[in-house]
Scaffold this motif. Structure first.
Motif, short mmCIF file in Angstrom:
data_model
loop_
_atom_site.label_atom_id
_atom_site.label_comp_id
_atom_site.label_asym_id
_atom_site.label_seq_id
_atom_site.Cartn_x
_atom_site.Cartn_y
_atom_site.Cartn_z
N GLY A 192 0.78 -1.22 0.70
CA GLY A 192 0.13 0.25 -0.30
C GLY A 192 0.88 1.29 -0.12
N THR A 193 -0.15 2.36 -0.15
CA THR A 193 0.78 3.54 -0.75
C THR A 193 2.03 4.61 1.36
OG1 THR A 193 -0.55 4.05 -2.46
CG2 THR A 193 0.62 5.91 -1.07
N LEU A 194 0.74 3.39 2.16
CA LEU A 194 1.08 4.11 3.34
C LEU A 194 1.59 2.57 4.33
CD1 LEU A 194 -2.06 6.70 3.82
CD2 LEU A 194 0.16 7.38 3.19
N ASP A 195 1.83 2.30 3.14
CA ASP A 195 2.55 0.80 4.07
C ASP A 195 3.48 0.85 5.43
OD1 ASP A 195 0.98 -1.63 3.10
OD2 ASP A 195 2.62 -2.03 1.92
N GLY A 196 2.82 0.78 7.00
CA GLY A 196 3.40 0.74 8.34
C GLY A 196 4.15 2.52 8.58
N LEU B 143 -10.55 5.88 6.03
CA LEU B 143 -10.25 3.80 5.75
C LEU B 143 -9.99 3.84 4.24
CD1 LEU B 143 -14.45 4.20 5.56
CD2 LEU B 143 -13.32 2.73 6.81
N LEU B 144 -9.00 4.91 3.92
CA LEU B 144 -7.97 5.18 2.50
C LEU B 144 -6.61 4.44 3.40
CD1 LEU B 144 -7.34 5.06 0.04
CD2 LEU B 144 -7.33 7.26 -0.10
N PHE B 145 -6.39 5.37 4.33
CA PHE B 145 -5.25 5.22 5.14
C PHE B 145 -4.94 3.97 5.18
CE2 PHE B 145 -3.33 9.55 5.96
CZ PHE B 145 -3.77 9.83 4.92
N ALA B 146 -6.47 3.11 5.78
CA ALA B 146 -6.56 2.22 6.13
C ALA B 146 -5.94 0.84 5.17
CB ALA B 146 -7.20 1.65 7.18
N ALA B 147 -6.54 1.13 4.51
CA ALA B 147 -7.22 0.38 3.28
C ALA B 147 -5.43 0.38 2.69
CB ALA B 147 -8.24 0.61 2.30
N GLU B 148 -4.29 1.61 2.38
CA GLU B 148 -3.06 1.78 1.88
C GLU B 148 -2.09 1.31 2.41
OE1 GLU B 148 -2.19 2.28 -1.25
OE2 GLU B 148 -4.73 2.70 -1.97
N ILE C 126 -12.01 12.86 -2.46
CA ILE C 126 -10.76 14.18 -1.61
C ILE C 126 -10.41 13.11 -1.46
CG2 ILE C 126 -10.46 15.88 0.27
CD1 ILE C 126 -13.03 16.33 -1.74
N ALA C 127 -10.38 12.29 -0.33
CA ALA C 127 -9.14 10.98 0.43
C ALA C 127 -7.76 10.97 -0.29
CB ALA C 127 -9.28 9.81 0.46
N PRO C 128 -8.13 10.31 -2.09
CA PRO C 128 -6.84 10.24 -2.59
C PRO C 128 -5.79 11.18 -2.55
CG PRO C 128 -8.24 9.31 -3.40
CD PRO C 128 -9.17 10.28 -2.16
N LEU C 129 -5.82 12.51 -2.77
CA LEU C 129 -4.79 13.01 -2.49
C LEU C 129 -4.17 13.41 -1.01
CD1 LEU C 129 -3.24 15.90 -3.07
CD2 LEU C 129 -5.35 17.65 -3.25
N VAL C 130 -5.21 13.16 0.13
CA VAL C 130 -4.58 13.27 1.22
C VAL C 130 -3.64 12.83 1.31
CG1 VAL C 130 -5.15 13.64 3.70
CG2 VAL C 130 -6.52 15.01 2.14
N ALA C 131 -4.08 11.01 1.01
CA ALA C 131 -3.37 9.48 1.25
C ALA C 131 -1.68 9.86 0.63
CB ALA C 131 -3.77 8.58 0.98
N TYR C 132 -1.44 10.81 -0.80
CA TYR C 132 -0.59 10.85 -1.65
C TYR C 132 0.02 12.21 -0.81
CZ TYR C 132 2.45 13.69 -4.90
OH TYR C 132 3.52 13.95 -5.61
N LEU C 133 -0.28 12.58 -0.29
CA LEU C 133 0.20 14.16 0.40
C LEU C 133 1.23 13.51 1.34
CD1 LEU C 133 -1.79 17.09 0.49
CD2 LEU C 133 0.17 16.91 -1.26
N ALA C 134 0.55 12.22 2.31
CA ALA C 134 0.81 11.35 3.69
C ALA C 134 1.99 10.71 3.20
CB ALA C 134 -0.32 10.56 3.84
N ARG C 135 1.80 10.13 1.88
CA ARG C 135 3.04 9.77 2.27
C ARG C 135 4.71 9.71 2.24
NH1 ARG C 135 3.26 7.84 -5.24
NH2 ARG C 135 4.26 9.60 -5.45
N ALA C 136 5.41 8.48 2.12
CA ALA C 136 6.89 8.87 2.06
C ALA C 136 7.19 9.07 1.52
CB ALA C 136 7.51 7.65 3.06
#
Length: 293
Positions: free
Chosen positions: A2-6, A24-29, A235-245
Motif C-alpha cells: 500500500g501507499t502508506l504501508d507502515g 478508511l483509505l489510509f487503513a486500506a493503504e 477527497i481522500a486520495p490527494l490526502v493519502a498522496y500528500l501523506a506518503r513517505a
C-alpha cells in the motif's frame, strides 16, 4: 504493497464525512490509524463515542489496524493526549491529518461572541494544538537521531481562500488562518523532516449540506453508473498522496473538487502605486483613486 504501508497516522474529525473517508483509505493503504472524533453535532455541541468507534470497527473488519480517540482537539491537553496515544499504541507518529471542524454560521451584525469563539477554537486552535504536540514529537525524534519522514495535511476551505461566503465570517477567518499556519509550519518543521500542506476540499458532507445556499447543490447524488464526484471519498486520495513517505510537496495549499485539483497561491500584487517621499492623503488619492473597484 500500500501507499502508506507502515505509516502511523492521526486523523481528526474522522468519524464522519471527509475524515471518515481519509481513515478508511489510509487503513486500506496500510497505515495504522488513530481515528479521532468528539462525536458532536454540526455546531460542536455534545459528544458521542459512536462515530469514531464505528470507523475503527469498519477498518478492523476489513483487516486494517485502528484505534479510537474521542478527545477534543481544541483542548491543548486533549491534543497532547491524542499524539501520546498514537505513540503509545504504535511507537511513533508519521502523519497528522487535521480535519475536525464545526459550523456556527451567522451574519457579522448578528454574530455572537460564542459563535465566533467556538468556530475559531475548533478549526484554528484545534489545528495549532495538534501541530504543536506533533511537532514536539518530531523535534525530539530528530534530536535523538531518528529524523522522521513525516507529513501534516491541514484542512482549509474555499470559504476562506477563494470564495468568500456571506454568513461565514468565523469559518472563513479560521480557514484563512489555517492556510497561513500551514505555510509557517512548513518553514519551521522542514528541518525536522516534516512536510506541511493543506487542502481546500469541496464535497458532500453534513456541514456543506447544512450551509445556506449550498445544501441543494450538494444533495444531488450521481446517477446510476456515474462517478459521484462530490463524494467525500473523492477527497481522500490527494490526502493519502500528500501523506506518503517521500512526497515532494511542502508549504502548498491544494483545492480539490470533483475532477479538479488546483495548486493555490496566496495574496499577490494586482496593482502597484509608487510615490517619492512620505505619503499624504492627497498623494494616495492621486495614485490609487483611479483604480477600478
Amino acid at each position: 504493497m500500500g501507499t502508506l504501508d507502515g505509516r502511523v497516522a492521526v486523523i481528526t474529525g474522522a468519524g464522519r464525512g471527509i475524515g471518515r473517508e481519509h481513515a478508511l483509505l489510509f487503513a486500506a493503504e496500510g497505515a495504522r490509524v488513530v481515528v479521532n472524533d468528539l462525536g458532536g453535532a454540526n455546531d460542536g455541541t455534545g459528544s458521542d463515542a459512536g462515530p469514531a468507534q464505528a470507523v475503527v470497527d469498519e477498518i478492523r473488519a476489513a483487516g486494517g489496524t485502528a484505534v479510537a480517540n474521542t478527545g477534543n482537539v481544541a483542548d491543548w491537553s486533549g491534543a497532547e493526549k491524542l499524539v501520546a496515544q498514537a505513540v503509545a499504541e504504535f511507537g511513533r507518529l508519521d502523519v497528522l491529518v487535521n480535519n475536525a471542524g464545526i459550523l456556527r454560521d451567522a451574519f457579522i451584525a448578528g454574530l455572537g461572541e460564542a459563535q465566533w469563539d467556538a468556530v475559531i477554537s475548533v478549526h484554528l486552535k484545534g489545528h495549532a494544538a495538534m501541530l504543536h504536540h506533533a511537532a514536539a514529537h518530531w523535534k525530539q525524534r530528530a534530536k535523538d537521531g531518528d529524523r522522521p519522514d513525516a507529513a501534516v495535511i491541514n484542512t482549509a476551505s474555499a470559504s476562506g481562500l477563494t470564495v468568500p461566503n456571506a454568513g461565514q465570517a468565523n469559518y472563513g477567518a479560521a480557514k484563512a488562518g489555517i492556510a497561513a499556519l500551514t505555510l509557517v509550519a512548513a518553514e519551521e518543521l522542514e528541518r525536522y523532516g516534516v512536510r506541511v500542506n493543506a487542502i481546500a476540499p469541496i464535497a458532500r458532507t453534513r456541514l456543506t449540506l447544512a450551509t445556506p445556499g449550498m445544501g441543494a447543490i450538494f444533495a444531488a447524488e450521481a446517477g446510476e453508473g456515474e462517478a459521484d464526484l462530490l463524494s467525500p471519498a473523492n477527497i481522500a486520495p490527494l490526502v493519502a498522496y500528500l501523506a506518503r513517505a517521500g512526497c515532494p510537496f511542502t508549504g502548498e495549499v491544494f483545492a480539490v473538487q470533483g475532477g479538479s485539483i488546483q495548486r493555490l497561491r496566496g495574496w499577490t500584487a494586482a496593482q502597484t502605486a509608487e510615490h517619492d517621499g512620505m505619503w499624504s492623503v492627497e498623494a494616495v488619492a492621486e495614485k490609487i483613486g483611479g483604480w477600478s473597484a
